[in-house]
Every structure is written in structure tokens, then in C-alpha cells.
Design an enzyme around this catalytic site. Structure first.
Site, PDB file in Angstrom:
ATOM      1  N   GLY A 159       0.828  -1.192   0.000  1.00 18.52           N
ATOM      2  CA  GLY A 159       0.000   0.000   0.000  1.00 18.52           C
ATOM      3  C   GLY A 159       0.863   1.242   0.000  1.00 18.52           C
ATOM      4  O   GLY A 159       1.999   1.213   0.490  1.00 18.52           O
ATOM      5  N   GLN A 195       3.003   9.915   1.420  1.00 19.98           N
ATOM      6  CA  GLN A 195       4.303   9.237   1.465  1.00 19.98           C
ATOM      7  C   GLN A 195       5.218   9.625   0.307  1.00 19.98           C
ATOM      8  O   GLN A 195       6.417   9.352   0.352  1.00 19.98           O
ATOM      9  CB  GLN A 195       4.113   7.717   1.475  1.00 19.98           C
ATOM     10  CG  GLN A 195       3.414   7.225   2.741  1.00 19.98           C
ATOM     11  CD  GLN A 195       3.320   5.713   2.754  1.00 19.98           C
ATOM     12  OE1 GLN A 195       2.385   5.147   2.207  1.00 19.98           O
ATOM     13  NE2 GLN A 195       4.302   5.070   3.354  1.00 19.98           N
ATOM     14  N   CYS A 247       5.700  -0.045   7.610  1.00 18.03           N
ATOM     15  CA  CYS A 247       5.331   1.101   6.781  1.00 18.03           C
ATOM     16  C   CYS A 247       6.554   1.533   5.987  1.00 18.03           C
ATOM     17  O   CYS A 247       7.647   1.607   6.538  1.00 18.03           O
ATOM     18  CB  CYS A 247       4.858   2.244   7.678  1.00 18.03           C
ATOM     19  SG  CYS A 247       4.410   3.728   6.770  1.00 18.03           S
ATOM     20  N   LEU A 248       6.360   1.814   4.696  1.00 21.68           N
ATOM     21  CA  LEU A 248       7.482   2.228   3.849  1.00 21.68           C
ATOM     22  C   LEU A 248       8.098   3.541   4.335  1.00 21.68           C
ATOM     23  O   LEU A 248       9.241   3.846   4.001  1.00 21.68           O
ATOM     24  CB  LEU A 248       7.016   2.381   2.390  1.00 21.68           C
ATOM     25  CG  LEU A 248       6.542   1.084   1.708  1.00 21.68           C
ATOM     26  CD1 LEU A 248       6.018   1.380   0.307  1.00 21.68           C
ATOM     27  CD2 LEU A 248       7.652   0.043   1.654  1.00 21.68           C
ATOM     28  N   HIS A 286      -4.646   1.031   7.449  1.00 25.31           N
ATOM     29  CA  HIS A 286      -3.319   1.666   7.525  1.00 25.31           C
ATOM     30  C   HIS A 286      -3.215   2.836   6.539  1.00 25.31           C
ATOM     31  O   HIS A 286      -2.746   3.923   6.897  1.00 25.31           O
ATOM     32  CB  HIS A 286      -2.241   0.606   7.232  1.00 25.31           C
ATOM     33  CG  HIS A 286      -0.842   1.110   7.230  1.00 25.31           C
ATOM     34  ND1 HIS A 286       0.085   0.752   8.196  1.00 25.31           N
ATOM     35  CD2 HIS A 286      -0.177   1.938   6.381  1.00 25.31           C
ATOM     36  CE1 HIS A 286       1.235   1.355   7.938  1.00 25.31           C
ATOM     37  NE2 HIS A 286       1.108   2.073   6.830  1.00 25.31           N
ATOM     38  N   GLU A 287      -3.669   2.613   5.296  1.00 26.02           N
ATOM     39  CA  GLU A 287      -3.523   3.656   4.269  1.00 26.02           C
ATOM     40  C   GLU A 287      -4.466   4.833   4.518  1.00 26.02           C
ATOM     41  O   GLU A 287      -4.095   5.987   4.296  1.00 26.02           O
ATOM     42  CB  GLU A 287      -3.751   3.074   2.870  1.00 26.02           C
ATOM     43  CG  GLU A 287      -2.757   1.981   2.465  1.00 26.02           C
ATOM     44  CD  GLU A 287      -1.307   2.354   2.690  1.00 26.02           C
ATOM     45  OE1 GLU A 287      -0.936   3.531   2.521  1.00 26.02           O
ATOM     46  OE2 GLU A 287      -0.522   1.461   3.074  1.00 26.02           O
ATOM     47  N   HIS A 306      -3.026   7.047   6.975  1.00 25.36           N
ATOM     48  CA  HIS A 306      -2.026   7.949   6.379  1.00 25.36           C
ATOM     49  C   HIS A 306      -2.681   9.240   5.905  1.00 25.36           C
ATOM     50  O   HIS A 306      -2.119  10.332   6.065  1.00 25.36           O
ATOM     51  CB  HIS A 306      -1.364   7.289   5.165  1.00 25.36           C
ATOM     52  CG  HIS A 306      -0.108   6.530   5.486  1.00 25.36           C
ATOM     53  ND1 HIS A 306       0.997   7.119   6.057  1.00 25.36           N
ATOM     54  CD2 HIS A 306       0.232   5.237   5.286  1.00 25.36           C
ATOM     55  CE1 HIS A 306       1.957   6.213   6.200  1.00 25.36           C
ATOM     56  NE2 HIS A 306       1.513   5.057   5.754  1.00 25.36           N
TER      57      HIS A 306
HETATM   58 NI    NI Z   1       2.450   3.192   5.731  1.00 28.01          NI
END
Ligand code: NI
Length: 171
Positions: free
Chosen positions: A47, A52, A94-95, A136-137, A140
Site C-alpha cells: 500500500g 508518502q 510502513c514504507l 493503515h492507508e 495515512h
Molecule cells: Ni504506511
């Protein structure tokens, strides 16, 4: 297509609620979404949310197959969770917080309502990993990282480690 740089915690854009998308069906929006998939796949993520890549707009892409199965590609614009039930407690990463994973309690099943690239309404219901990714997304887009769901003790431990990495120029 272009791979964008993924920004890392504590970039302020990651903790700022993103602005709604109001213009649909544009070439710019299509390109942005293609770029987001490319960026996500390049990082082996399931995701990615626009903040991000330092873009404070309510757009997220999800693919729990990491590019293996096109039917699992989801584009969610201006999404919100409209139903959630059950509970799961599993490891999450998480990236934007690379190298750190922690258990996060999430709803087991979740449904998101959103718009597609043309502004049409879409609904995605997921269980397990997809439900986790949806939650999660969408977090964000509200400026919330998974770190916020941890106990203060665990969160501070990760933050201290990140500060150390920053000091050593490794973040
Ligand atoms: Ni994330």
C-alpha cells in the site's frame, strides 16, 4: 512512469491530514496513480498513500499481491472506512518507517467507500491483510502513522532508534 522518493518519518507531511481530491479524470491524476503503483512495487509494498510521496492529497493505492494479480489492485480516492468488525493483532510495517515492524490491533474486516480516478463511487471490502491495508492507508490520509497505535513505551523505543539512525546519517 516515474518512481517517486518515499518520505520517511518524521517528515511533517506524514502527520498532516491530506486535502480531498476535487478534480477527476485528468491525465495528471492518471499519471500520478500509475506513478504511485510503480513507486509502491519498487519498494515491495502492499500500500502507498500520497503523503508518502510528499503529496498531501487523499489518494491511496493498495495491492496485497504486490503486482502478481491485477484484480487485487485498488485505487482509493477520498476514501473512508464505512464499516469495520472483528479484530486482528498482527505485525505491521510502513514504507515511511523502514526497518521497523510492530504488532498493531486492527479490525479484521473493513469496508472503505471511495472514488475512482473518474470520480465514480467505489467500495472495497477486505479481510485480514487487505482490511489491515485499508485501515493503515486511510490512517495515512488522516496524518496517522502506525506508530500512533503502539504503546507509548514501544513508540518511544522506535523513535529513539530513529533519532540515533538520523544522527549517524543512516535514515
Ligand atoms: Ni504506511
Amino acid at each position: 512512469m516515474a518512481v517517486h522518493k518515499i518520505v520517511k518519518y518524521p517528515e511533517p507531511v506524514l502527520t498532516t491530514p491530506a486535502a480531498p481530491v476535487t478534480e477527476f479524470g485528468t491525465a495528471e491524476l492518471r499519471q500520478l496513480i500509475a506513478d504511485m503503483f510503480e513507486t509502491m512495487y519498487g519498494a515491495n509494498g502492499v500500500g502507498l498513500a500520497a503523503p508518502q510521496i510528499a503529496l498531501s492529497r487523499r489518494i491511496t493505492v493498495i495491492d496485497c499481491s504486490v503486482g502478481e494479480d491485477t484484480s487485487q489492485r485498488h485505487v482509493l480516492i477520498n476514501p473512508e472506512i464505512i464499516a469495520a468488525e472483528g479484530e486482528q493483532d498482527d505485525e505491521e510495517g510502513c514504507l515511511s518507517v523502514p526497518g521497523f515492524r510492530a504488532n498493531v490491533r486492527r479490525a479484521l474486516r473493513a469496508t472503505a467507500r471511495a472514488q475512482d480516478v473518474d470520480g465514480n463511487p467505489v467500495e472495497v471490502t477486505g479481510e485480514g491483510l487487505l482490511a489491515r491495508a485499508l485501515q493503515h492507508e486511510i490512517d495515512h490520509l488522516n496524518g496517522i502513522l502506525f506508530l500512533s497505535h503502539l504503546t507509548a513505551l514501544k513508540r518511544d523505543l522506535i523513535k529513539r532508534k530513529i533519532k540515533k539512525l538520523q544522527k549517524n546519517g543512516e535514515w
